[in-house]
Write a protein that holds these residues in place. Structure first.
Motif, PDB file in Angstrom:
ATOM      1  N   CYS A  88      38.696 -31.932  30.068  1.00  0.00           N
ATOM      2  CA  CYS A  88      38.768 -32.281  31.497  1.00  0.00           C
ATOM      3  C   CYS A  88      38.663 -30.997  32.315  1.00  0.00           C
ATOM      4  O   CYS A  88      39.378 -30.032  32.073  1.00  0.00           O
ATOM      5  CB  CYS A  88      40.093 -32.978  31.789  1.00  0.00           C
ATOM      6  SG  CYS A  88      40.480 -33.059  33.548  1.00  0.00           S
ATOM      7  N   ILE A  89      37.759 -30.991  33.307  1.00  0.00           N
ATOM      8  CA  ILE A  89      37.533 -29.764  34.080  1.00  0.00           C
ATOM      9  C   ILE A  89      38.186 -29.813  35.468  1.00  0.00           C
ATOM     10  O   ILE A  89      37.914 -28.948  36.311  1.00  0.00           O
ATOM     11  CB  ILE A  89      36.029 -29.455  34.196  1.00  0.00           C
ATOM     12  CG1 ILE A  89      35.270 -30.610  34.859  1.00  0.00           C
ATOM     13  CG2 ILE A  89      35.451 -29.151  32.816  1.00  0.00           C
ATOM     14  CD1 ILE A  89      33.791 -30.312  35.102  1.00  0.00           C
ATOM     15  N   CYS A  97      37.810 -31.761  37.988  1.00  0.00           N
ATOM     16  CA  CYS A  97      36.930 -31.979  39.153  1.00  0.00           C
ATOM     17  C   CYS A  97      37.387 -33.135  40.035  1.00  0.00           C
ATOM     18  O   CYS A  97      37.063 -33.176  41.227  1.00  0.00           O
ATOM     19  CB  CYS A  97      35.505 -32.235  38.676  1.00  0.00           C
ATOM     20  SG  CYS A  97      35.296 -33.801  37.763  1.00  0.00           S
ATOM     21  N   ASN A  98      38.091 -34.090  39.471  1.00  0.00           N
ATOM     22  CA  ASN A  98      38.554 -35.312  40.162  1.00  0.00           C
ATOM     23  C   ASN A  98      37.425 -36.250  40.594  1.00  0.00           C
ATOM     24  O   ASN A  98      37.677 -37.301  41.176  1.00  0.00           O
ATOM     25  CB  ASN A  98      39.401 -35.004  41.410  1.00  0.00           C
ATOM     26  CG  ASN A  98      40.790 -34.537  41.063  1.00  0.00           C
ATOM     27  OD1 ASN A  98      41.102 -34.342  39.898  1.00  0.00           O
ATOM     28  ND2 ASN A  98      41.621 -34.349  42.065  1.00  0.00           N
ATOM     29  N   GLY A 154      35.117 -38.135  39.048  1.00  0.00           N
ATOM     30  CA  GLY A 154      34.957 -39.458  38.446  1.00  0.00           C
ATOM     31  C   GLY A 154      36.250 -40.251  38.446  1.00  0.00           C
ATOM     32  O   GLY A 154      36.236 -41.482  38.408  1.00  0.00           O
ATOM     33  N   CYS A 155      37.375 -39.566  38.497  1.00  0.00           N
ATOM     34  CA  CYS A 155      38.650 -40.273  38.349  1.00  0.00           C
ATOM     35  C   CYS A 155      39.355 -40.474  39.695  1.00  0.00           C
ATOM     36  O   CYS A 155      39.209 -41.507  40.334  1.00  0.00           O
ATOM     37  CB  CYS A 155      39.541 -39.550  37.345  1.00  0.00           C
ATOM     38  SG  CYS A 155      39.820 -37.809  37.697  1.00  0.00           S
ATOM     39  N   CYS A 160      35.134 -40.981  34.380  1.00  0.00           N
ATOM     40  CA  CYS A 160      35.247 -39.535  34.183  1.00  0.00           C
ATOM     41  C   CYS A 160      33.867 -38.907  34.228  1.00  0.00           C
ATOM     42  O   CYS A 160      32.921 -39.435  33.640  1.00  0.00           O
ATOM     43  CB  CYS A 160      35.903 -39.256  32.835  1.00  0.00           C
ATOM     44  SG  CYS A 160      35.858 -37.513  32.391  1.00  0.00           S
ATOM     45  N   MET A 161      33.767 -37.796  34.931  1.00  0.00           N
ATOM     46  CA  MET A 161      32.472 -37.125  35.018  1.00  0.00           C
ATOM     47  C   MET A 161      31.900 -36.812  33.639  1.00  0.00           C
ATOM     48  O   MET A 161      30.736 -37.063  33.366  1.00  0.00           O
ATOM     49  CB  MET A 161      32.596 -35.818  35.807  1.00  0.00           C
ATOM     50  CG  MET A 161      31.284 -35.042  35.849  1.00  0.00           C
ATOM     51  SD  MET A 161      31.496 -33.319  36.294  1.00  0.00           S
ATOM     52  CE  MET A 161      31.524 -33.440  38.053  1.00  0.00           C
TER      53      MET A 161
HETATM   54 FE1  SF4 Z   1      38.815 -34.565  34.428  1.00  0.00          FE
HETATM   55 FE2  SF4 Z   1      36.937 -36.367  34.170  1.00  0.00          FE
HETATM   56 FE3  SF4 Z   1      38.654 -36.542  36.183  1.00  0.00          FE
HETATM   57 FE4  SF4 Z   1      36.821 -34.608  36.203  1.00  0.00          FE
HETATM   58  S1  SF4 Z   1      36.433 -36.817  36.314  1.00  0.00           S
HETATM   59  S2  SF4 Z   1      39.024 -34.410  36.629  1.00  0.00           S
HETATM   60  S3  SF4 Z   1      36.655 -34.148  34.028  1.00  0.00           S
HETATM   61  S4  SF4 Z   1      39.116 -36.743  34.029  1.00  0.00           S
END
Ligand code: SF4
Length: 680
Positions: free
Chosen positions: A337-338, A340-341, A343-344, A356-357
């Motif tokens: 998980c990076i 980025c927020n 996708g979530c 999630c991205m």
């Molecule tokens: Fe982490 Fe995926 Fe959310 Fe980005 S979209 S913060 S990679 S869980």
């Protein structure tokens, strides 16, 4: 068992039950909860994580009564509700050998419906509806409701409950003077203010019995004015322990706090110092959460004695097999998980389904599955950015033969620009993950290789996937070729020097990234060596926890040695409107604190030796700057497409090559995975 993860992989004996390892999957409201087939989808989602060997799963939050539900259509846990659907979740997790606890979350003044209640009627900037103050009788009834909900949770197969007392929800609204202005036995002294959570735990223990996990999620650090002191937090933790809690989980910051707690700029393990202060005062297991995203870091936190368990939420969206891969010694295969927020949490907070991205299958376990390939193909993929890497790795994993062409000397595409933005260093993890996957599934990777039509035609491949990305758009402004004008690529990829006085044209995501890049005095750093002292200093956090709620009386301090103006054609009020809903505000605050000046409604007239001439509000002005950086959009790069189609090749466009309006890695990676699924 690899000795390097000895703490993380060791079982946790709770007396009546044992957790297989020290990772708890933190609660996330994914949006599956409200879907018509939500229980089936949650069952598939959680079962996949149980199969991935996480020690204990916490569900999304469910209210313990009607007033506590988060949204008008949210289910809650009460005797008048049909709770049969939950059996699908508990049975599915247990079939996979996992354990699952139901989170009981009373939203209080953070809930989004008209019947919201709280300790006192205190407005919050994050909810237009002001909650009604609960009567004393309602307080006692709510305690009973928590207990009844815990008993019902046990009856429907859950291994435990987590009583949510952090992030600013109802129980925190009672514990902190910020919202609790009551004069009855639930307000005033610290003991009165903690009566609601402590009695809720006691009631849950009484009604659910002894062989049942009760977790209390404690706000370890409120990060809001009028929050709790360290002494009050410790006293609450001890009282909750005495009332019957099995585990204390922790949370950091209220949702209305002005300090980021999980966004990308928060260093890994940023709040371990706060939780470590609580640990010596407890005899039951304590859990650390917030910005832990890899097993080595989790192991180090446990080895350092900060906590007995680690909570991870987003990292288990990114990779359901996180703990299984850890156990097997395959940490380099974990899709990290990076932070980025995109996708979530951005989806969750705008009413969309969480995903999630870097893992588009997250929360789509019942719909996005790739069938075994019957007739393997040979694909050429052009471009090793996130979309190209995702397609190549996923297609090869499922049996196709793949050749990946990349003109640059390294994998990663636009993520190589992202990873040098201060706070976005974790984007390098996605490149490293795909690098490992491309090797594992034997993709023929050709770096420094700019593919031409003739390389891709002549029966060499069955199909070509163009993931060639974008090229920056050059705005039509007289003088745009002046030497003081640079594109964002010149600055980020070319590392061309930038002067002291800078104008940034464009205030989309890239404009803000460039502002962070040039205004940050320290630049990108190694995420494995987080500078928590600097983060605390910049955001006004008291790392000694001597002040209430951990807020430093000095406030924020974000230096910058440049003078920067950011201009956009849109009106002034629209600055930052395209940024991430859940972390864009923090980026905005950061560059404002570093002193950026924002100019909206700008009409660019010309660029010359003096600088940028522009008009706003009907007045002509000149910004005498050394450097002008254009961040004015991008065009798709798909120059190979026509030649390939003319040659009769099957061509697929993904990512920026398909649609360049906003750089969007969520879409690029999802397109890649969906294309593999469609081609199977
Ligand atoms: Fe982490 Fe995926 Fe959310 Fe980005 S979209 S913060 S990679 S869980």
């Amino acid at each position: 068992m690899p000795s390097s993860y000895a703490n993380l992989l060791s079982p946790l004996d709770l007396g009546f039950t044992t957790l297989k390892n020290r990772v708890l999957m933190g609660s996330m409201h994914t949006g599956l909860e409200e879907m018509p087939d939500g229980y089936d989808r949650q069952a598939a989602f959680f079962a996949e994580r149980a199969r991935g060997e996480v020690g204990l799963i916490i569900t999304g939050g469910y209210g313990p009564n009607r007033a506590g539900r988060l949204a008008p259509n949210s289910d809650y846990i009460a005797p008048d509700q049909n709770l049969d659907g939950h059996r699908k979740i508990t049975d599915a997790v247990h079939r996979e050998g996992g354990k699952v606890a139901l989170q009981l979350l009373h939203g209080g003044r953070y809930a989004h419906h008209k019947e919201i209640v709280s300790a006192s009627a205190v407005p919050t900037r994050i909810n237009p509806v002001v909650a009604r103050e609960m009567t004393t009788q309602e307080c006692y009834q709510t305690i009973e409701d928590f207990g009844t909900a815990a008993k019902l949770a046990k009856q429907i197969g859950y291994d435990g409950v987590e009583i949510m007392g952090s992030e600013g929800y109802l129980l925190t609204q009672f514990t902190a003077p910020r919202v609790n202005h009551r004069t009855d036995e639930f307000g005033g002294t610290p003991e009165n203010r903690r009566r609601m959570p402590v009695e809720a735990v006691r009631n849950a223990r009484q009604k659910a019995g002894k062989d049942f996990i009760i977790i209390y999620r404690l706000s370890a650090l409120d990060l809001v004015e009028g929050g709790s002191s360290l002494d009050e937090v410790i006293a609450l933790a001890q009282a909750v322990q005495a009332a019957g809690a099995s585990i204390i989980n922790t949370g950091i910051g209220w949702h209305e706090a002005r300090i980021p707690t999980i966004a990308h700029m928060v260093p890994r393990g940023a709040f371990t110092w706060a939780v470590k202060r609580i640990k010596p005062h407890l005899g039951i297991p304590l859990v650390y959460s917030n910005r832990v995203n890899n097993p080595a870091q989790a192991e180090a936190i446990l080895a350092d004695g900060v906590s007995d368990m680690i909570s991870m939420a987003r990292p288990l969206l990114a990779d359901a097999d996180f703990m299984k891969k850890t156990r097997l010694g395959k940490a380099e295969e974990i899709n990290i998980c990076i932070g980025c927020n995109q996708g979530c949490l951005d989806n969750a907070f705008t009413g969309k389904l969480t995903t999630c991205m870097v893992n588009p299958r997250a929360c789509r376990e019942v719909e996005l599955n790739i069938a075994p390939v019957k007739a393997p193909k040979h694909y050429a993929v052009v471009g090793a950015g996130p979309g190209g890497m995702a397609f190549a790795a996923t297609a090869a994993e499922h049996g196709h033969k793949v050749t990946l062409y990349e003109a640059a000397s390294e994998l990663g595409g636009q993520f190589n620009l992202a990873k040098i933005i201060p706070g976005k260093e974790d984007y390098a993890e996605t490149i490293a993950y795909y690098d490992a996957m491309l090797r594992k599934f034997q993709v023929d990777v050709r770096l420094n290789c700019r593919a031409a039509v003739e390389d891709l035609t002549g029966n060499k491949y069955d199909a070509v996937v163009l993931a060639t990305g974008i090229t920056p758009r050059t705005p039509e402004i007289p003088g745009i070729n002046h030497p003081k004008v640079l594109s964002y690529l010149d600055v980020l990829a070319g590392r061309k020097p930038v002067g002291k006085r800078v104008a940034i044209l464009g205030a989309g995501g890239i404009g803000f990234d460039v502002a962070e890049f040039i205004m940050h005095p320290h630049g990108a750093s190694d995420p494995a060596k987080p500078d928590i002292a600097r983060f605390n200093e910049e955001w006004g956090i008291d790392g000694d926890y001597a002040n209430v709620a951990g807020l430093s009386p000095r406030g924020m301090n974000m230096p910058c040695d440049k003078q920067v103006w950011m201009l956009q054609r849109k009106p002034q009020g629209k600055f930052g409107s395209t940024l991430s809903k859940t972390r864009g505000w923090a980026t905005f605050v950061e560059i404002m604190m570093r002193g950026v000046a924002m100019i909206g409604d700008a009409e660019y007239i010309k660029i010359d030796d003096r600088g940028l001439h522009f008009r706003t509000g009907g007045k002509d002005q000149v910004l005498e700057v050394d450097t002008i950086i254009t961040c004015t959009g991008q065009e798709p790069l798909r120059e190979l497409e026509a030649g390939l189609r003319k040659a009769g090749m099957a061509v697929h466009l993904i990512g920026g090559a398909d649609e360049a309006s906003e750089l969007d890695a969520v879409r690029a990676i999802e397109q890649a995975v969906r294309l593999v699924a469609a081609e199977a």
